[in-house]
Enzyme design. Structure first.
Site, PDB file in Angstrom:
ATOM      1  N   CYS A 162     -15.640   3.454  12.583  1.00 28.83           N
ATOM      2  CA  CYS A 162     -16.411   4.331  11.706  1.00 28.83           C
ATOM      3  C   CYS A 162     -16.739   3.646  10.385  1.00 28.83           C
ATOM      4  O   CYS A 162     -17.306   4.251   9.490  1.00 28.83           O
ATOM      5  CB  CYS A 162     -15.665   5.642  11.463  1.00 28.83           C
ATOM      6  SG  CYS A 162     -14.052   5.391  10.735  1.00 28.83           S
TER       7      CYS A 162
ATOM      8  N   GLU B  34      -7.398   0.487   9.174  1.00 27.98           N
ATOM      9  CA  GLU B  34      -8.152  -0.089   8.053  1.00 27.98           C
ATOM     10  C   GLU B  34      -7.257  -0.957   7.175  1.00 27.98           C
ATOM     11  O   GLU B  34      -7.689  -1.487   6.168  1.00 27.98           O
ATOM     12  CB  GLU B  34      -8.862   0.999   7.244  1.00 27.98           C
ATOM     13  CG  GLU B  34      -7.997   2.170   6.852  1.00 27.98           C
ATOM     14  CD  GLU B  34      -8.796   3.335   6.245  1.00 27.98           C
ATOM     15  OE1 GLU B  34      -9.949   3.155   5.830  1.00 27.98           O
ATOM     16  OE2 GLU B  34      -8.215   4.432   6.170  1.00 27.98           O
TER      17      GLU B  34
ATOM     18  N   ASP C 234     -12.674  -0.785   4.692  1.00 26.02           N
ATOM     19  CA  ASP C 234     -11.432  -1.191   4.028  1.00 26.02           C
ATOM     20  C   ASP C 234     -10.785  -2.394   4.718  1.00 26.02           C
ATOM     21  O   ASP C 234     -10.241  -3.264   4.053  1.00 26.02           O
ATOM     22  CB  ASP C 234     -10.448  -0.020   3.981  1.00 26.02           C
ATOM     23  CG  ASP C 234     -10.799   0.946   2.865  1.00 26.02           C
ATOM     24  OD1 ASP C 234     -11.124   0.474   1.757  1.00 26.02           O
ATOM     25  OD2 ASP C 234     -10.776   2.173   3.092  1.00 26.02           O
TER      26      ASP C 234
HETATM   27  C1  PEP Z   1     -13.469   2.578   6.200  1.00 23.49           C
HETATM   28  O1  PEP Z   1     -12.627   2.194   5.395  1.00 23.49           O
HETATM   29  O2  PEP Z   1     -14.054   1.821   6.992  1.00 23.49           O
HETATM   30  C2  PEP Z   1     -13.854   3.992   6.255  1.00 23.49           C
HETATM   31  C3  PEP Z   1     -14.669   4.429   7.187  1.00 23.49           C
HETATM   32  O3  PEP Z   1     -13.373   4.816   5.294  1.00 23.49           O
HETATM   33  P1  PEP Z   1     -13.978   4.915   3.809  1.00 23.49           P
HETATM   34  O4  PEP Z   1     -15.285   4.166   3.804  1.00 23.49           O
HETATM   35  O5  PEP Z   1     -14.160   6.354   3.505  1.00 23.49           O
HETATM   36  O6  PEP Z   1     -12.927   4.255   3.006  1.00 23.49           O
HETATM   37 MG    MG Z   2     -11.389   3.594   4.296  1.00 21.48          MG
END
Ligand code: PEP
Ligand code: MG
Length: 580
Positions: free
Chosen positions: A503, A432, A456
């Site tokens: 994700c 990320e 991110d």
């Molecule tokens: C992301 O950064 O894509 C991620 C899945 O983590 P979060 O949304 O919890 O920062």
């Molecule tokens: Mg993240």
């Protein structure tokens, strides 16, 4: 006629209900001299009693709706309000200094908060947070200001607020809260992500909803197109009732795919997984036919409470998720606190750039007791299912190596204590941060898998804060720079025989899905409610056909060009239930 309010569609669905204005009231306390001391003390006693009965009611409600651990927070607050060590000095100050009750309370509370905050003992530090919370309640009563509590709403409403924190969102009562609308935020703010998993329609980033809508006004919230209709006519209401019925009908159609695997039209299999925040979300994962959990955001276990969860509490949560998934893969991400996910009880200093700060794996490698407790709980739970562990916000190889070494150390410690730990836990990382995408070839030699966190990755690559609606135009998932980074990561992993998931919210996006399929993504992890729509979409796509055009797409110059091309060539009909 009121104009429609536009925002960012954050959680699909349609809601029609009255607005409920949730205000984060700032309380200003001024010092005034009082002459009638007895009356002032009586006023203080009255505010104290009202706060106590309110807390009793909230505690009961929390106990019924949210469970014992959430109710315990309010029990602790009640204890504070009955503590003579706090209450007597306040009365003493009113009497001796002839000052108003709110001023006396504020001064005495500040002294205790300071004292507790500087103590080394974690338990004592937590008392500071309790005192801060309860004194705010009593001061609000003294000032005649209402403190709304989202968990206490008992009629059907749509919440409007400047912002909702993830813990505000967690407290929403789904039975009555039919939707929410905020001034700020983006599609990947955590309150938006939670709304999707709670299946509450939401529109965020409207900039002005709190200025334009007053408490009690009838609203239509269109979470499919990101639109709010204020004070709608009977005709508009019936149009939206039809749209809502079409949305429900499409959901019912997709439900037929719940037990099916996911194949493209030309027979390529991919895995569709879901993202969760709490063990309670597993139910929706199963109901929506996900083949695994691609991201368990464990930080929610640490939120909405006033102290760290113990190893035992964490073990129970991880075990429940692993058992609930019955042998299907569960990717658990270690604590990713920071950015828009705060833990007030850790008393971390405020930072200028919280998304770039001392957070996630950085914090865990630094404050190791946090990390080790979590890892022990995870390792102990590993024998109850198919656990995979991943670390968030990895920027350098040293971080991955350091985190993995601690994991292995804790595994050895447990084994030395005679506690059984699975031998087949895969250890991976989130990609990320652009540095890890660019170095994916080297990371791929050391990890078991990657999960691309585009929420991110997009904000860091385009330098556009994911929470800031004013730069949301720059937050472009289909930007060729993002697609190129995704391609680099997938190629590098496959070269080393490793699998790659995604994700971030992009994995459930109808324009991104064809591209990700063509780029060879192995696992797509998204809000559970998007899984069936994604399965249906993938069954209409030919991987080979997309592969034939992918190089052309990656040389396009803008995100808009990419989107137009995909919509015109690869998307047959628009889905109502999916992210657009
Ligand atoms: C992301 O950064 O894509 C991620 C899945 O983590 P979060 O949304 O919890 O920062
Ligand atoms: Mg993240």
């Amino acid at each position: 006629m009121t104009k429609d309010i536009l925002g960012i569609a954050a959680s699909s669905g349609i809601a029609i209900a009255k607005a409920f204005r949730l205000e984060n009231s700032e309380l200003t306390v001024e010092k005034t001299a009082v002459t009638n001391i007895d009356q002032e003390v009586a006023r203080f006693n009255q505010a104290l009693e009202t706060s106590k009965s309110e807390l009793e009611e909230i505690k009961e409600h929390a106990h019924k709706e949210l469970g014992e651990d959430k109710a315990a927070i309010f029990a602790a607050h009640l204890l504070v309000l009955s503590d003579p060590e706090l209450i007597n000095p306040i009365k003493g100050k009113i009497q001796n200094e002839q000052v108003n009750a709110e001023f006396a309370l504020n001064e005495v509370a500040a002294m205790f908060i300071d004292m507790f905050e500087t103590m080394k003992n974690e338990y004592m530090k937590e008392r500071a947070a309790d005192i801060r919370d309860v004194t705010k309640r009593v001061i609000a009563h003294l000032l005649g200001v209402q403190i709304p509590n989202p968990s206490m709403i008992s009629e059907e409403v749509i919440i409007i607020a400047e912002d909702l924190t993830p813990s505000d969102t967690a407290q929403l009562n789904r039975q009555y809260v039919k939707g929410f609308i905020t001034d700020i935020g983006g599609r990947t703010s955590h309150s938006a992500i939670m709304a999707r998993s709670m299946e509450i329609p939401a529109v965020v980033g409207t900039k002005t909803v709190t200025e334009q809508v007053t408490h009690g006004t009838l609203l239509i919230l269109d979470g499919l197109d990101g639109k709010i209709i204020v004070d709608p006519s009977a005709e508009t209401i019936s149009d939206y009732e039809r749209k809502k019925a079409a949305y429900e009908a499409q959901k019912a159609e997709y439900a037929k795919l719940v037990n099916e695997p996911t194949f493209s039209q030309d027979g390529h299999h991919v895995e569709l997984a879901a993202n969760i925040g709490t063990p309670a979300d597993v139910k929706s994962v199963i109901e929506n036919g996900a083949e695994g959990i691609g991201l368990y955001r464990t930080e929610f276990l640490y939120m909405g409470r006033d102290k760290l969860p113990t190893e035992e509490e964490q073990f129970e949560a991880y075990k429940a998720v692993l058992e609930g998934m019955n042998g299907k893969p569960v990717v658990v991400r270690t604590l990713d606190i920071g950015g828009d996910k705060e833990l007030p009880y850790l008393n971390l200093p405020k930072e200028m750039n919280p998304f770039l700060g001392h957070r996630a794996i950085r914090l865990c490698l630094d404050v190791q007791h946090l990390f080790r407790t979590q890892l022990r709980a995870l390792l102990r739970a590993s024998v109850y299912g198919n656990l995979k562990v991943m670390f968030p916000m990895i920027a350098t190889l040293e971080e991955f190596r350091g985190a993995k070494a601690i994991l292995l150390e804790e595994k050895q410690n447990l084994e030395a204590e005679g506690i059984e730990v699975s031998d087949s836990i895969e250890v991976g990382m989130m990609v990320e941060i652009p540095s890890s995408a660019i170095m994916a070839d080297l990371f791929a030699k050391e990890v078991d898998f990657f999960s691309i966190g585009t929420n991110d990755l997009i904000q860091y690559t385009l330098a556009a804060d994911r929470m800031n609606e004013r730069v949301s135009y720059l937050y472009q998932p289909y930007h060729p720079a993002i697609l190129r980074l995704v391609q680099m990561v997938i190629k590098a992993a496959h070269k080393e025989g490793k699998w790659v998931g995604m994700c971030g919210e992009m994995a459930g996006d109808e324009v991104a899905i064809p591209l990700l399929l063509g780029l060879g993504l192995d696992e797509f992890s998204m809000s559970a409610t998007s899984v069936l729509a994604a399965r249906s979409q993938i069954s209409t796509l030919s991987k080979a056909d997309i592969e034939a055009v992918i190089d052309t797409v990656l040389t396009m110059t803008t995100a808009e060009e990419v989107e137009t091309f995909i919509r015109n060539t690869l998307i047959k009909s628009q889905s109502l239930t999916m992210m657009k």
